[in-house]
Design an enzyme around this catalytic site. Structure first.
Site, PDB file in Angstrom:
ATOM      1  N   ASP A 269      17.915   2.435 -11.033  1.00  0.00           N
ATOM      2  CA  ASP A 269      17.419   1.264 -11.745  1.00  0.00           C
ATOM      3  C   ASP A 269      15.932   1.032 -11.462  1.00  0.00           C
ATOM      4  OD1 ASP A 269      18.026  -1.216 -13.297  1.00  0.00           O
ATOM      5  OD2 ASP A 269      17.500  -2.202 -11.412  1.00  0.00           O
TER       6      ASP A 269
ATOM      7  N   GLU B 260      15.368   5.354 -14.349  1.00  0.00           N
ATOM      8  CA  GLU B 260      14.944   4.414 -15.386  1.00  0.00           C
ATOM      9  C   GLU B 260      13.454   4.164 -15.216  1.00  0.00           C
ATOM     10  OE1 GLU B 260      15.868  -0.005 -17.254  1.00  0.00           O
ATOM     11  OE2 GLU B 260      16.018   0.312 -15.094  1.00  0.00           O
TER      12      GLU B 260
END
Length: 519
Positions: free
Chosen positions: A204, A266
């Site tokens: 993330d 990401e």
């Protein structure tokens, strides 16, 4: 059964993102869970995907629905237990499906034991596990950094008289990755899951992980206009994408490679910066820095052709491409381009060179759901309402049947009535449905090395028509995609698959895509 090969498994794989709260609920509490995923594995096998990426399932107060982690080595009771996870992992592997977890390294929950200790006093041994700074001379935040969710990227702690950094919510304090103890603890958490058999991680907000050591102000954004999210008032020059993040990525990569696992980062950055996250031959980074070109592109043949060519040309030696149409944060492809063009988009995604990732529900042609104002859950929408930044519309439960089929209770977010006719049960028996198209595309991709891992070439746009070739040795295919709303002429050929079923040999219908065998 999963079989190993000389080629990394993830190069030929298709990854399917599961947002667990909304996938399938096994116990009737209205929240999807691990056993619900296990119960629906046959659906994923029939779809033809190779791996699932499960959004966070760790213990969490759910301020940001799991992206505020209170324990990196546990399972939130809402989703089940570690035993449930182990059972899902075993069942998935037996079905030939690999399992990736979401790793959230930039920040923890403010309820995590580490942060509870860190904020206890200035001299606590874990104080430096998070980012603490004295107030500015006027008593305000240390600098002008802005949270991605709006407002200052700092929260004041009255008990200790300092601010802590938080790129998102106040309940999500940023970890200090410059501290070797933090690095060791987080790498140990990753190893915990690798030891259990996890096949990889999606990382993330990887580009957020390290902040400038001196915390200077970010420059003002000269292109900011009212109506944009508050975060865009400044350019995140010093609060993201710092050079030190790459050494951390290399440490993560070394560990993943021990287990034959994959790391997907990401990273929302321009292509030149994105490519640095592949690392170098001496210091490799993540295997797949997420490529969001299709999410961010205007839907026309000329722009898509340019983006494909520029992305391919920018890849470092040995870098493997990847593509994605949507995720749990961004509007659905069927909303962005319309349901007819969403069929073309499916063919595009699954015939480009590289590893594709699907977001749950896109294979059903779901559009962004209408969520009543009194049912809104997303903190992004609640903090900056009315700007179109809310993520609830892409997170509503999957419609498994004509009456919902997601839960026996009340779903945590309502199912949009407009989604019910698109339910999986009905589409599975309809050969012309979006689901059937995805199944055919995935089956063809799996059976055709040229489409799975072959070369790409001759990418061009002719009016509304985007074309390119895929080849593996003498096995060669041309993909022809009509991104317009008018018929277009096309050279006749051996049609392997069309988004429309029957075809006219020389006319490409509006929003039609074809895969042609080239002799």
């Amino acid at each position: 059964m999963i079989v190993s090969s000389a080629q990394p498994w993830w190069q030929a794989a298709t990854i399917y993102q599961i947002y667990p709260r909304s996938f399938a609920d096994s116990d009737g509490d209205g929240i999807g869970d691990l056993n619900g995923i296990a119960d629906r594995l046959d659906y994923l096998v029939d779809l033809g995907i190779d791996a699932i990426w499960i959004s966070p399932i760790y213990p969490s107060p759910m301020a940001d629905f799991g992206y505020d982690v209170a324990d990196y080595t546990g399972i939130d009771p809402r989703f089940g237990t570690l035993a449930d996870f182990d059972a899902l992992l075993e069942k998935a592997h037996a079905a030939g499906i690999r399992v990736l977890l979401d790793f959230v390294p930039n920040h923890s929950s403010d309820r995590h034991d580490w942060f509870v200790e860190s904020r206890a006093s200035r001299d606590n041994p874990k104080r430096d596990w998070y980012i603490w700074r004295d107030p500015a001379p006027d008593g305000g935040p240390p600098n002008n950094w802005i949270s991605d969710f709006g407002g200052p990227a700092w929260s004041f702690d009255p008990a200790t008289g300092q601010y802590y950094s938080r790129a998102f919510l106040p309940e999500q304090p940023d970890l200090n990755w410059r501290n070797p103890e933090v690095q060791a603890a987080m790498l140990a958490a990753m190893r915990f899951w690798f030891d259990r058999g996890v096949d990889g991680f999606r990382i993330d907000v990887q580009w957020h992980m390290v902040k400038h050591a001196d915390f200077p102000d970010n420059p003002r954004n000269p292109d900011f206009r009212e109506g944009m999210g508050d975060m865009h008032r400044v350019l995140q020059l010093h609060s993201t994408d710092q050079p030190e993040v790459h050494a951390i990525a290399t440490a993560m990569r070394q560990q993943a490679d021990e287990f034959g696992a994959v790391l997907v980062g990401e990273i929302y950055l321009p292509i030149p910066k994105l490519m640095t996250y592949y690392g170098t031959s001496d210091a490799p980074g993540v295997h797949l820095p997420f490529n969001f070109q299709l999410i961010e592109a205007n839907w026309n043949a000329a722009e898509l052709a340019t983006r494909i060519v520029e992305y391919e040309a920018a890849l470092p030696e040995g870098g493997w491409p990847n593509w994605v149409l949507g995720n749990h944060d961004r509007p659905r492809i069927a909303t962005r381009v319309g349901l007819a063009q969403a069929r073309v988009a499916a063919m595009l995604l699954l015939t480009l060179r590289g590893t594709p990732t699907l977001y749950q529900g896109d294979e059903l042609g779901l559009t962004d759901a209408q969520v009543p104002a009194d049912k809104v859950q997303d903190p992004r929408e609640l903090r900056e309402p009315g700007l179109g930044l809310g993520r609830d519309p892409v997170r509503t439960p999957l419609p498994w049947t004509a009456v919902g089929g997601f839960t026996a209770g009340d779903p945590w977010l309502p199912i949009d009535p407009a989604h019910l006719p698109l339910n999986a049960e009905a589409q599975a028996s309809d050969p012309e449905s979006m689901l059937s198209l995805y199944r055919r595309l995935l089956a063809l991709r799996c059976a055709t090395p040229a489409l799975a891992t072959g070369a790409i070439g001759d990418v061009r746009a002719d009016g509304d028509v985007l074309t390119y070739t895929r080849s593996d040795g003498t096995d060669r295919y041309r993909i022809v995609l009509n991104l317009g709303d008018r018929p277009a002429s096309v050279e006749p050929g051996n049609v392997f698959l069309s988004t429309h079923g029957t075809t006219d040999p020389v006319t490409l219908r509006p929003a039609e895509g074809r895969i042609l065998k080239v002799d």
